[in-house]
Design a protein around this motif. Sequence first.
Motif, short mmCIF file in Angstrom:
data_model
loop_
_atom_site.label_atom_id
_atom_site.label_comp_id
_atom_site.label_asym_id
_atom_site.label_seq_id
_atom_site.Cartn_x
_atom_site.Cartn_y
_atom_site.Cartn_z
N ASP A 47 0.85 -1.20 0.00
CA ASP A 47 0.00 0.00 0.00
C ASP A 47 0.89 1.25 0.00
O ASP A 47 1.63 1.48 0.96
CB ASP A 47 -0.90 -0.02 1.24
CG ASP A 47 -1.88 1.12 1.29
OD1 ASP A 47 -1.69 2.12 0.58
OD2 ASP A 47 -2.85 1.02 2.06
N THR A 49 0.19 4.20 0.60
CA THR A 49 -0.20 5.18 1.62
C THR A 49 0.19 4.73 3.02
O THR A 49 -0.22 5.34 4.01
CB THR A 49 -1.73 5.45 1.59
OG1 THR A 49 -2.43 4.29 2.05
CG2 THR A 49 -2.19 5.83 0.20
N ARG A 50 1.00 3.68 3.11
CA ARG A 50 1.41 3.14 4.42
C ARG A 50 2.91 2.92 4.48
O ARG A 50 3.53 2.59 3.48
CB ARG A 50 0.70 1.81 4.69
CG ARG A 50 -0.81 1.92 4.71
CD ARG A 50 -1.40 0.65 5.22
NE ARG A 50 -1.22 0.62 6.65
CZ ARG A 50 -2.21 0.65 7.54
NH1 ARG A 50 -3.45 0.68 7.14
NH2 ARG A 50 -1.97 0.62 8.83
N ASP A 69 -2.55 6.45 5.82
CA ASP A 69 -3.29 7.55 5.19
C ASP A 69 -2.33 8.64 4.70
O ASP A 69 -2.61 9.84 4.81
CB ASP A 69 -4.34 8.16 6.14
CG ASP A 69 -5.44 7.18 6.50
OD1 ASP A 69 -5.66 6.22 5.73
OD2 ASP A 69 -6.10 7.38 7.54
N ALA A 71 -0.72 11.08 2.34
CA ALA A 71 -1.02 11.85 1.13
C ALA A 71 0.20 12.72 0.90
O ALA A 71 0.29 13.83 1.43
CB ALA A 71 -2.29 12.67 1.31
N GLY A 79 -0.23 12.86 6.92
CA GLY A 79 -0.30 11.45 7.20
C GLY A 79 -0.66 11.23 8.66
O GLY A 79 -0.57 12.15 9.47
#
Length: 170
Positions: A47, A49-50, A69, A71, A79
């Motif tokens: 992922d 975003t992680r 999360d 960005a 984040g």
Amino acid sequence: MLRPATDDDLDAMRQWRNQPPNREVSITSHEITPAEHAAWWSRTRTDPTRRVLIYERDGVPAGVVNFFDLALDGPAPVGSWGFFLDAAGLDERRETLPAWLEVMREAVDHAFDELRLAELRGEVLAGNEVVRQMNRRFRFAEGQPEVREVDGRSITVIPISLARANRRRR
């Protein structure tokens, strides 16, 4: 020191997360099963975003820092984060408080210096006054509390945030 988590860290991560002191202060408090943990890792490791990092104290793996999360594009990257420590191992070595301070410093540094975030966000349980005090020490601001139903219990969660400009420098 923080380093990327690998498949070899999975058992330790799950064991630490399932320690009662960590479950008691987590939003989800149930015991994580091997299958649940494997499914989480399968999703997480690819992922974008992680980021999952292992905290090492004096060369010994002692905790997990989880950024999520994320960005990272745009003028103000943001984040969220959370962490947990090997409560039993650190307690046995009488290193809990120094490890806690160190992992928070390293995680905040990583968020702003490596991930280049403009703002770091997180959540804390309202009743966890010790963590709330530590967050204030690191200059996190608290937001409006929110009541949630999680794992069959009603909890009050407080959002926290730290802007790059407000971070405490060493």
